[in-house]
Design a protein around this motif. Structure first.
Motif, PDB file in Angstrom:
ATOM      1  N   MET A   1       0.840  -1.194   0.000  1.00 47.47           N
ATOM      2  CA  MET A   1       0.000   0.000   0.000  1.00 47.47           C
ATOM      3  C   MET A   1       0.877   1.247   0.000  1.00 47.47           C
ATOM      4  SD  MET A   1      -2.709   1.288   2.906  1.00 47.47           S
ATOM      5  CE  MET A   1      -1.402   1.398   4.131  1.00 47.47           C
ATOM      6  N   PRO A   2       0.738   2.129  -1.009  1.00 55.80           N
ATOM      7  CA  PRO A   2       1.540   3.352  -1.049  1.00 55.80           C
ATOM      8  C   PRO A   2       1.172   4.279   0.109  1.00 55.80           C
ATOM      9  CG  PRO A   2       0.483   2.902  -3.164  1.00 55.80           C
ATOM     10  CD  PRO A   2      -0.127   1.991  -2.174  1.00 55.80           C
ATOM     11  N   ALA A   3       2.143   5.016   0.612  1.00 56.48           N
ATOM     12  CA  ALA A   3       1.847   6.037   1.615  1.00 56.48           C
ATOM     13  C   ALA A   3       0.983   7.116   0.978  1.00 56.48           C
ATOM     14  CB  ALA A   3       3.150   6.636   2.129  1.00 56.48           C
ATOM     15  N   VAL A   4       0.101   7.702   1.796  1.00 58.52           N
ATOM     16  CA  VAL A   4      -0.793   8.735   1.277  1.00 58.52           C
ATOM     17  C   VAL A   4      -0.040  10.055   1.206  1.00 58.52           C
ATOM     18  CG1 VAL A   4      -2.942   9.978   1.598  1.00 58.52           C
ATOM     19  CG2 VAL A   4      -2.795   7.564   2.254  1.00 58.52           C
ATOM     20  N   GLU A   5       0.151  10.510   0.007  1.00 57.02           N
ATOM     21  CA  GLU A   5       0.802  11.795  -0.223  1.00 57.02           C
ATOM     22  C   GLU A   5      -0.304  12.769  -0.621  1.00 57.02           C
ATOM     23  OE1 GLU A   5       1.978  13.980  -3.003  1.00 57.02           O
ATOM     24  OE2 GLU A   5       2.697  15.057  -1.223  1.00 57.02           O
ATOM     25  N   LEU A   6      -0.546  13.792   0.212  1.00 59.47           N
ATOM     26  CA  LEU A   6      -1.734  14.624   0.068  1.00 59.47           C
ATOM     27  C   LEU A   6      -1.799  15.341  -1.279  1.00 59.47           C
ATOM     28  CD1 LEU A   6      -2.187  16.124   3.651  1.00 59.47           C
ATOM     29  CD2 LEU A   6      -3.561  14.370   2.505  1.00 59.47           C
ATOM     30  N   THR A   7      -0.676  15.765  -1.819  1.00 61.72           N
ATOM     31  CA  THR A   7      -0.697  16.437  -3.120  1.00 61.72           C
ATOM     32  C   THR A   7      -1.186  15.481  -4.207  1.00 61.72           C
ATOM     33  OG1 THR A   7       1.130  17.865  -2.450  1.00 61.72           O
ATOM     34  CG2 THR A   7       0.679  17.686  -4.815  1.00 61.72           C
ATOM     35  N   ARG A   8      -0.684  14.243  -4.170  1.00 59.25           N
ATOM     36  CA  ARG A   8      -1.129  13.251  -5.152  1.00 59.25           C
ATOM     37  C   ARG A   8      -2.620  12.955  -4.965  1.00 59.25           C
ATOM     38  NH1 ARG A   8       1.263   8.649  -7.756  1.00 59.25           N
ATOM     39  NH2 ARG A   8       3.202   8.924  -6.589  1.00 59.25           N
ATOM     40  N   LEU A   9      -3.042  12.787  -3.698  1.00 59.33           N
ATOM     41  CA  LEU A   9      -4.447  12.481  -3.434  1.00 59.33           C
ATOM     42  C   LEU A   9      -5.341  13.621  -3.909  1.00 59.33           C
ATOM     43  CD1 LEU A   9      -6.635  10.685  -2.228  1.00 59.33           C
ATOM     44  CD2 LEU A   9      -6.166  11.724   0.006  1.00 59.33           C
ATOM     45  N   HIS A  10      -4.910  14.851  -3.692  1.00 61.78           N
ATOM     46  CA  HIS A  10      -5.699  16.000  -4.143  1.00 61.78           C
ATOM     47  C   HIS A  10      -5.861  15.973  -5.664  1.00 61.78           C
ATOM     48  CE1 HIS A  10      -7.400  20.029  -4.132  1.00 61.78           C
ATOM     49  NE2 HIS A  10      -6.533  20.380  -5.066  1.00 61.78           N
ATOM     50  N   THR A  11      -4.795  15.643  -6.367  1.00 61.34           N
ATOM     51  CA  THR A  11      -4.874  15.536  -7.829  1.00 61.34           C
ATOM     52  C   THR A  11      -5.854  14.437  -8.236  1.00 61.34           C
ATOM     53  OG1 THR A  11      -2.600  16.313  -8.072  1.00 61.34           O
ATOM     54  CG2 THR A  11      -3.550  15.112  -9.930  1.00 61.34           C
ATOM     55  N   GLN A  12      -5.802  13.308  -7.559  1.00 62.07           N
ATOM     56  CA  GLN A  12      -6.710  12.196  -7.859  1.00 62.07           C
ATOM     57  C   GLN A  12      -8.167  12.604  -7.604  1.00 62.07           C
ATOM     58  OE1 GLN A  12      -4.627   9.584  -5.160  1.00 62.07           O
ATOM     59  NE2 GLN A  12      -3.847   8.307  -6.837  1.00 62.07           N
ATOM     60  N   ILE A  13      -8.373  13.380  -6.551  1.00 63.99           N
ATOM     61  CA  ILE A  13      -9.727  13.855  -6.241  1.00 63.99           C
ATOM     62  C   ILE A  13     -10.216  14.809  -7.323  1.00 63.99           C
ATOM     63  CG2 ILE A  13     -11.036  15.339  -4.661  1.00 63.99           C
ATOM     64  CD1 ILE A  13      -9.449  14.054  -2.354  1.00 63.99           C
ATOM     65  N   GLN A  14      -9.356  15.688  -7.781  1.00 68.54           N
ATOM     66  CA  GLN A  14      -9.755  16.639  -8.820  1.00 68.54           C
ATOM     67  C   GLN A  14     -10.114  15.914 -10.118  1.00 68.54           C
ATOM     68  OE1 GLN A  14     -10.321  19.917  -8.179  1.00 68.54           O
ATOM     69  NE2 GLN A  14      -9.859  19.198  -6.094  1.00 68.54           N
ATOM     70  N   LEU A  15      -9.395  14.858 -10.438  1.00 72.72           N
ATOM     71  CA  LEU A  15      -9.721  14.064 -11.622  1.00 72.72           C
ATOM     72  C   LEU A  15     -11.095  13.402 -11.470  1.00 72.72           C
ATOM     73  CD1 LEU A  15      -6.263  12.379 -12.362  1.00 72.72           C
ATOM     74  CD2 LEU A  15      -7.428  14.122 -13.757  1.00 72.72           C
ATOM     75  N   ALA A  16     -11.378  12.921 -10.271  1.00 75.11           N
ATOM     76  CA  ALA A  16     -12.678  12.289 -10.031  1.00 75.11           C
ATOM     77  C   ALA A  16     -13.809  13.309 -10.113  1.00 75.11           C
ATOM     78  CB  ALA A  16     -12.672  11.601  -8.661  1.00 75.11           C
ATOM     79  N   LEU A  17     -13.560  14.506  -9.603  1.00 78.87           N
ATOM     80  CA  LEU A  17     -14.598  15.544  -9.601  1.00 78.87           C
ATOM     81  C   LEU A  17     -15.070  15.888 -11.008  1.00 78.87           C
ATOM     82  CD1 LEU A  17     -13.308  17.972  -6.825  1.00 78.87           C
ATOM     83  CD2 LEU A  17     -15.484  16.730  -6.822  1.00 78.87           C
ATOM     84  N   LYS A  18     -14.192  15.769 -11.978  1.00 79.27           N
ATOM     85  CA  LYS A  18     -14.574  16.049 -13.358  1.00 79.27           C
ATOM     86  C   LYS A  18     -15.635  15.084 -13.865  1.00 79.27           C
ATOM     87  CE  LYS A  18     -10.084  18.057 -14.616  1.00 79.27           C
ATOM     88  NZ  LYS A  18      -8.881  17.926 -15.477  1.00 79.27           N
ATOM     89  N   GLU A  19     -15.750  13.927 -13.216  1.00 74.43           N
ATOM     90  CA  GLU A  19     -16.710  12.909 -13.652  1.00 74.43           C
ATOM     91  C   GLU A  19     -17.966  12.877 -12.784  1.00 74.43           C
ATOM     92  OE1 GLU A  19     -16.100  11.385 -16.314  1.00 74.43           O
ATOM     93  OE2 GLU A  19     -13.936  11.587 -16.582  1.00 74.43           O
ATOM     94  N   PHE A  20     -18.106  13.857 -11.872  1.00 65.84           N
ATOM     95  CA  PHE A  20     -19.186  13.777 -10.884  1.00 65.84           C
ATOM     96  C   PHE A  20     -20.568  13.761 -11.520  1.00 65.84           C
ATOM     97  CE2 PHE A  20     -21.882  15.189  -7.352  1.00 65.84           C
ATOM     98  CZ  PHE A  20     -21.374  14.413  -6.307  1.00 65.84           C
ATOM     99  N   SER A  21     -20.738  14.383 -12.662  1.00 68.71           N
ATOM    100  CA  SER A  21     -22.060  14.428 -13.303  1.00 68.71           C
ATOM    101  C   SER A  21     -22.466  13.078 -13.876  1.00 68.71           C
ATOM    102  CB  SER A  21     -22.071  15.482 -14.416  1.00 68.71           C
ATOM    103  OG  SER A  21     -21.084  15.178 -15.396  1.00 68.71           O
ATOM    104  N   SER A  22     -21.528  12.157 -13.989  1.00 64.33           N
ATOM    105  CA  SER A  22     -21.829  10.797 -14.442  1.00 64.33           C
ATOM    106  C   SER A  22     -21.480   9.838 -13.310  1.00 64.33           C
ATOM    107  CB  SER A  22     -21.021  10.438 -15.690  1.00 64.33           C
ATOM    108  OG  SER A  22     -21.131   9.052 -15.976  1.00 64.33           O
ATOM    109  N   ALA A  23     -22.499   9.356 -12.612  1.00 63.15           N
ATOM    110  CA  ALA A  23     -22.261   8.523 -11.434  1.00 63.15           C
ATOM    111  C   ALA A  23     -21.395   7.310 -11.764  1.00 63.15           C
ATOM    112  CB  ALA A  23     -23.600   8.088 -10.833  1.00 63.15           C
TER     113      ALA A  23
END
Length: 270
Positions: free
Chosen positions: A1-23
């Protein structure tokens, strides 16, 4: 399991947010994040935890906390799209997306109270993992408890008054987060609700009833012993004294002794 690096996680969250209109696409994007941080070597027994009946990614708790923080903002601004996302998250087979669904459900505006309540009820199935349902009841009902408590209590009352034992179980499950909430103080209302079924509880409701009474014993032992004694003074099912004996270890010594003596006296009269 990779350590949680907040900058990377924030980027991953932003990528997911772009898809929020399609569940569907949004949940697929989240699944890749869960997989990225998944710990496939995690052993709940070695960690001193109860094995769940639902599979889990076993990601750090920080992941869902960040998801809840970021996606929770959208529940207020885009409740309909958020409901679609929540429904799709609950359909997942792994623990963490379903926990996220429960947490986000608790952030939906109260204009959608009926839809929130319907999901709480539909999802609280006896076949689901007990801890997951407890999480759902706690997190999914939080706005109802804080901002529409009287309406929520009225709904719970209707379930407890139902002849359907599954409704009664759901009502008792819904009470538990209120008992455990230090900001909720109307315990007399809780005792009144429990009274609706406590004298003649069906077999299916005994476990959730016991969990409610255990929580009351911890929250307000003096008041709860007084309440239990009042129940013993009424006509009741033979199961009630046995149930109350199982509660004894959850009381402080003084209240435990008081209830134990009352049970002994009741037994000698019977």
């Amino acid at each position: 399991m990779p350590a949680v690096e907040l900058t990377r996680l924030h980027t991953q969250i932003q990528l997911a947010l772009k898809e929020f209109s399609s569940a569907e696409q949004f949940v697929k994007q989240l699944s890749t994040v869960y997989e990225f941080y998944s710990d496939r070597t995690f052993d709940p027994l070695a960690a001193g935890k109860r094995p769940l009946s639902v599979d889990a990614y076993n990601v750090p708790s920080l992941i869902n906390r960040q998801f809840e923080l970021e996606f929770g903002k959208l529940c207020q601004d885009n409740p309909l799209s958020s409901m679609d996302v929540i429904d799709r998250l609950w359909e997942e087979t792994k623990l963490e997306p379903r926990q996220l669904a429960a947490a986000l459900l608790g952030k939906i505006p109260l204009e959608y109270t009926d839809q929130i309540i319907q999901r709480l009820k539909d999802w609280s199935l006896p076949t689901e993992d007990r801890d997951l349902i407890a999480f759902l009841q706690d997190r999914g009902s939080i706005r109802l408890r804080k901002e529409a408590v009287e309406k929520w209590l009225t709904v719970i009352q209707s379930w407890l008054e139902s002849k359907d034992s599954y409704d009664q179980v759901f009502g008792l499950q819904s009470i538990l987060p209120m008992i455990k909430d230090p900001d909720f103080h109307n315990l007399p209302r809780i005792y009144d609700l429990i009274t609706l079924i406590i004298t003649k509880p069906g077999a299916r409701v005994l476990s959730p009833l016991q969990r409610d009474l255990q929580a009351l014993a911890s929250r307000s032992p003096v008041e709860t012993v007084f309440y239990l004694k009042s129940i013993l003074a009424q006509p009741h099912s033979p199961e009630i004294p046995r149930l109350f004996r199982r509660l004894l270890p959850f009381f402080p010594p003084e209240q435990e002794l008081s209830l134990r003596l009352e049970l002994r006296e009741h037994s000698s009269r019977s």
